[in-house]
Motif scaffolding. Structure first.
Motif, PDB file in Angstrom:
ATOM      1  N   LYS A 172      63.079  10.908 -10.006  1.00 58.56           N
ATOM      2  CA  LYS A 172      61.662  10.560  -9.860  1.00 58.56           C
ATOM      3  C   LYS A 172      61.147  10.765  -8.434  1.00 58.56           C
ATOM      4  N   ALA A 173      61.884  10.297  -7.450  1.00 60.08           N
ATOM      5  CA  ALA A 173      61.443  10.423  -6.064  1.00 60.08           C
ATOM      6  C   ALA A 173      61.346  11.887  -5.646  1.00 60.08           C
ATOM      7  N   VAL A 174      62.279  12.706  -6.125  1.00 62.95           N
ATOM      8  CA  VAL A 174      62.255  14.134  -5.817  1.00 62.95           C
ATOM      9  C   VAL A 174      61.037  14.791  -6.449  1.00 62.95           C
ATOM     10  N   LEU A 175      60.760  14.434  -7.700  1.00 66.69           N
ATOM     11  CA  LEU A 175      59.601  15.009  -8.386  1.00 66.69           C
ATOM     12  C   LEU A 175      58.309  14.672  -7.651  1.00 66.69           C
ATOM     13  N   ALA A 176      58.140  13.417  -7.257  1.00 64.37           N
ATOM     14  CA  ALA A 176      56.921  13.011  -6.553  1.00 64.37           C
ATOM     15  C   ALA A 176      56.754  13.808  -5.266  1.00 64.37           C
ATOM     16  N   THR A 177      57.829  13.923  -4.502  1.00 60.78           N
ATOM     17  CA  THR A 177      57.754  14.649  -3.232  1.00 60.78           C
ATOM     18  C   THR A 177      57.419  16.116  -3.438  1.00 60.78           C
ATOM     19  N   GLU A 178      58.046  16.740  -4.433  1.00 63.28           N
ATOM     20  CA  GLU A 178      57.826  18.165  -4.650  1.00 63.28           C
ATOM     21  C   GLU A 178      56.457  18.466  -5.263  1.00 63.28           C
ATOM     22  N   LEU A 179      55.941  17.558  -6.078  1.00 58.14           N
ATOM     23  CA  LEU A 179      54.590  17.762  -6.604  1.00 58.14           C
ATOM     24  C   LEU A 179      53.564  17.746  -5.477  1.00 58.14           C
ATOM     25  N   VAL A 180      53.717  16.787  -4.572  1.00 55.58           N
ATOM     26  CA  VAL A 180      52.805  16.717  -3.429  1.00 55.58           C
ATOM     27  C   VAL A 180      53.042  17.900  -2.497  1.00 55.58           C
ATOM     28  N   ASN A 181      54.292  18.329  -2.364  1.00 60.08           N
ATOM     29  CA  ASN A 181      54.604  19.517  -1.574  1.00 60.08           C
ATOM     30  C   ASN A 181      53.850  20.725  -2.118  1.00 60.08           C
ATOM     31  N   LEU A 182      53.912  20.898  -3.437  1.00 61.95           N
ATOM     32  CA  LEU A 182      53.214  22.011  -4.090  1.00 61.95           C
ATOM     33  C   LEU A 182      51.710  21.922  -3.866  1.00 61.95           C
ATOM     34  N   ALA A 183      51.154  20.748  -4.136  1.00 58.99           N
ATOM     35  CA  ALA A 183      49.707  20.589  -4.031  1.00 58.99           C
ATOM     36  C   ALA A 183      49.241  20.663  -2.579  1.00 58.99           C
ATOM     37  N   TRP A 184      49.947  19.985  -1.687  1.00 54.35           N
ATOM     38  CA  TRP A 184      49.495  19.905  -0.304  1.00 54.35           C
ATOM     39  C   TRP A 184      49.576  21.254   0.396  1.00 54.35           C
ATOM     40  N   ASN A 185      50.659  21.963   0.207  1.00 53.09           N
ATOM     41  CA  ASN A 185      50.780  23.246   0.878  1.00 53.09           C
ATOM     42  C   ASN A 185      49.864  24.288   0.252  1.00 53.09           C
ATOM     43  N   GLY A 186      49.539  24.104  -1.013  1.00 56.13           N
ATOM     44  CA  GLY A 186      48.512  24.956  -1.603  1.00 56.13           C
ATOM     45  C   GLY A 186      47.173  24.725  -0.942  1.00 56.13           C
ATOM     46  N   LEU A 187      46.822  23.459  -0.712  1.00 51.26           N
ATOM     47  CA  LEU A 187      45.567  23.131  -0.047  1.00 51.26           C
ATOM     48  C   LEU A 187      45.588  23.578   1.414  1.00 51.26           C
ATOM     49  N   ALA A 188      46.734  23.386   2.068  1.00 56.37           N
ATOM     50  CA  ALA A 188      46.832  23.698   3.493  1.00 56.37           C
ATOM     51  C   ALA A 188      46.682  25.190   3.765  1.00 56.37           C
ATOM     52  N   ASN A 189      47.011  26.014   2.778  1.00 55.53           N
ATOM     53  CA  ASN A 189      46.978  27.462   2.975  1.00 55.53           C
ATOM     54  C   ASN A 189      45.865  28.146   2.187  1.00 55.53           C
ATOM     55  N   LEU A 190      44.817  27.415   1.888  1.00 54.32           N
ATOM     56  CA  LEU A 190      43.675  28.020   1.215  1.00 54.32           C
ATOM     57  C   LEU A 190      43.092  29.137   2.073  1.00 54.32           C
ATOM     58  N   GLU A 191      42.745  30.250   1.433  1.00 57.38           N
ATOM     59  CA  GLU A 191      42.120  31.361   2.147  1.00 57.38           C
ATOM     60  C   GLU A 191      40.651  31.042   2.400  1.00 57.38           C
ATOM     61  N   GLN A 192      40.120  31.581   3.469  1.00 55.67           N
ATOM     62  CA  GLN A 192      38.707  31.376   3.801  1.00 55.67           C
ATOM     63  C   GLN A 192      38.095  32.704   4.209  1.00 55.67           C
ATOM     64  N   PRO A 193      37.299  33.376   3.387  1.00 58.88           N
ATOM     65  CA  PRO A 193      36.952  33.020   2.011  1.00 58.88           C
ATOM     66  C   PRO A 193      38.075  33.437   1.064  1.00 58.88           C
ATOM     67  N   PRO A 194      38.093  32.901  -0.159  1.00 61.13           N
ATOM     68  CA  PRO A 194      39.173  33.242  -1.093  1.00 61.13           C
ATOM     69  C   PRO A 194      39.082  34.684  -1.551  1.00 61.13           C
ATOM     70  N   ASP A 195      40.248  35.315  -1.664  1.00 64.06           N
ATOM     71  CA  ASP A 195      40.338  36.674  -2.191  1.00 64.06           C
ATOM     72  C   ASP A 195      40.611  36.562  -3.683  1.00 64.06           C
ATOM     73  N   ALA A 196      39.554  36.328  -4.452  1.00 62.15           N
ATOM     74  CA  ALA A 196      39.709  36.041  -5.867  1.00 62.15           C
ATOM     75  C   ALA A 196      39.036  37.126  -6.693  1.00 62.15           C
ATOM     76  N   ALA A 197      39.419  37.182  -7.977  1.00 61.87           N
ATOM     77  CA  ALA A 197      38.841  38.153  -8.905  1.00 61.87           C
ATOM     78  C   ALA A 197      37.515  37.617  -9.420  1.00 61.87           C
ATOM     79  N   VAL A 198      36.467  37.752  -8.599  1.00 60.64           N
ATOM     80  CA  VAL A 198      35.145  37.280  -8.985  1.00 60.64           C
ATOM     81  C   VAL A 198      34.218  38.477  -9.107  1.00 60.64           C
ATOM     82  N   GLY A 199      33.047  38.236  -9.681  1.00 61.28           N
ATOM     83  CA  GLY A 199      32.072  39.307  -9.826  1.00 61.28           C
ATOM     84  C   GLY A 199      31.549  39.762  -8.477  1.00 61.28           C
TER      85      GLY A 199
END
Length: 221
Positions: free
Chosen positions: A183-210
Motif C-alpha cells: 500500500k505505501a509503495v502504491l501511494a508513493t508511486e501514484l503521486v510520483n506518476l501524477a506529480w512528475n507529469g504535472l512538473a513536466n507539463l509542456e508550455q504550450p502543449p504539443d498536442a493533436a489539436v485542430g
C-alpha cells in the motif's frame, strides 16, 4: 446457574435502540457489499440480525433508508480520514497530495466492505462521489497557485484535481483485488506518476489539436 443457562439469558437480553441500530448497520453493510441493494431483501437483513422485519422498518423506514444510512456512515468515515490527512501544513503540496492518497488507501485496506458499498453507490445521500468531490476541491486549492506561477491557466486546477483524485481512487479499487504492490509503495508511486507529469507539463502543449486551437494556444504563450 449453569453455563448453558447463562448463555441463553445473554442471548435473550434486549439491545438498546442505539445498539440495535449499530447491529443492523453492520449486518446490512456486509450484505450490501456482497449483493448490492437490489440483491438484498429486508427479510435477509432481519434474519441475519436475528430480528423481525418490523424492527428494521422501525429503525430505518425500509431497505432504502437503511442503505442510505450505511452509505452515509461509511462516507463520513472516509471523509474524516482524508480530511484529517489533508489538515497538516508541513511538507508542501506534493506531501499533502501523498497524505491524501495514503488516507484513501488506508480506508480501502481497513474497510473493504465499506469501500465496496460507497464506491458502488451513485444516489444515496453522503455518497462516495460527494466525498471525492470534497477532496478534489481541496486538491484544486493546492494546485491553483503552482499552475499560475508556472504560466498555466489556474482554472486548470479544477479538472486536474478531479483527474488526480480519480487516478488514486481507480487504482485503489483495482488494488483491493490483489493488494499488490504494498500500500505505501502504491501511494508513493501514484503521486510520483501524477506529480512528475504535472512538473513536466509542456508550455504550450504539443498536442493533436485542430489548427485553430493550436494557433490560439501558441498565441497566448
Amino acid at each position: 446457574m449453569s453455563a448453558a443457562d447463562t448463555t441463553i439469558r445473554a442471548i435473550r437480553v434486549r439491545l438498546t435502540g442505539p445498539q440495535r441500530r449499530e447491529q443492523l448497520l453492520g449486518v446490512a453493510l456486509t450484505l450490501f457489499a456482497e449483493r448490492g441493494i437490489d440483491g438484498t431483501s429486508v427479510e435477509e437483513i432481519a434474519a441475519a440480525a436475528g430480528v423481525s422485519k418490523p424492527v428494521v422498518y422501525e429503525h430505518f423506514g425500509g431497505k432504502e433508508g437503511l442503505y442510505a444510512a450505511v452509505v452515509e456512515r461509511e462516507a463520513r468515515r472516509l471523509d474524516d480520514a482524508i480530511q484529517a490527512a489533508l489538515a497538516g501544513e508541513s511538507g508542501g503540496s506534493r506531501a499533502l497530495i501523498e497524505r491524501g492518497a495514503v488516507a484513501l488507501l488506508d480506508y480501502i485496506d481497513e474497510r473493504p466492505t465499506g469501500f465496496r458499498v460507497v464506491s458502488r453507490d451513485s444516489s444515496a445521500g453522503g455518497s462516495y462521489a460527494d466525498v471525492m468531490s470534497d477532496v478534489a476541491d481541496r486538491v484544486e486549492n493546492v494546485l491553483r497557485g503552482p499552475l499560475g506561477r508556472r504560466g498555466f491557466d489556474p482554472d486548470l486546477a479544477m479538472p486536474f484535481s478531479r483527474a488526480l483524485v480519480g487516478l488514486v481512487a481507480a487504482a485503489g479499487q483495482a488494488w483491493l483485488e490483489t493488494r499488490r504492490p504494498p500500500k505505501a509503495v502504491l501511494a508513493t508511486e501514484l503521486v510520483n506518476l501524477a506529480w512528475n507529469g504535472l512538473a513536466n507539463l509542456e508550455q504550450p502543449p504539443d498536442a493533436a489539436v485542430g489548427p485553430g486551437q493550436a494557433q490560439t494556444s501558441r498565441a497566448r504563450s
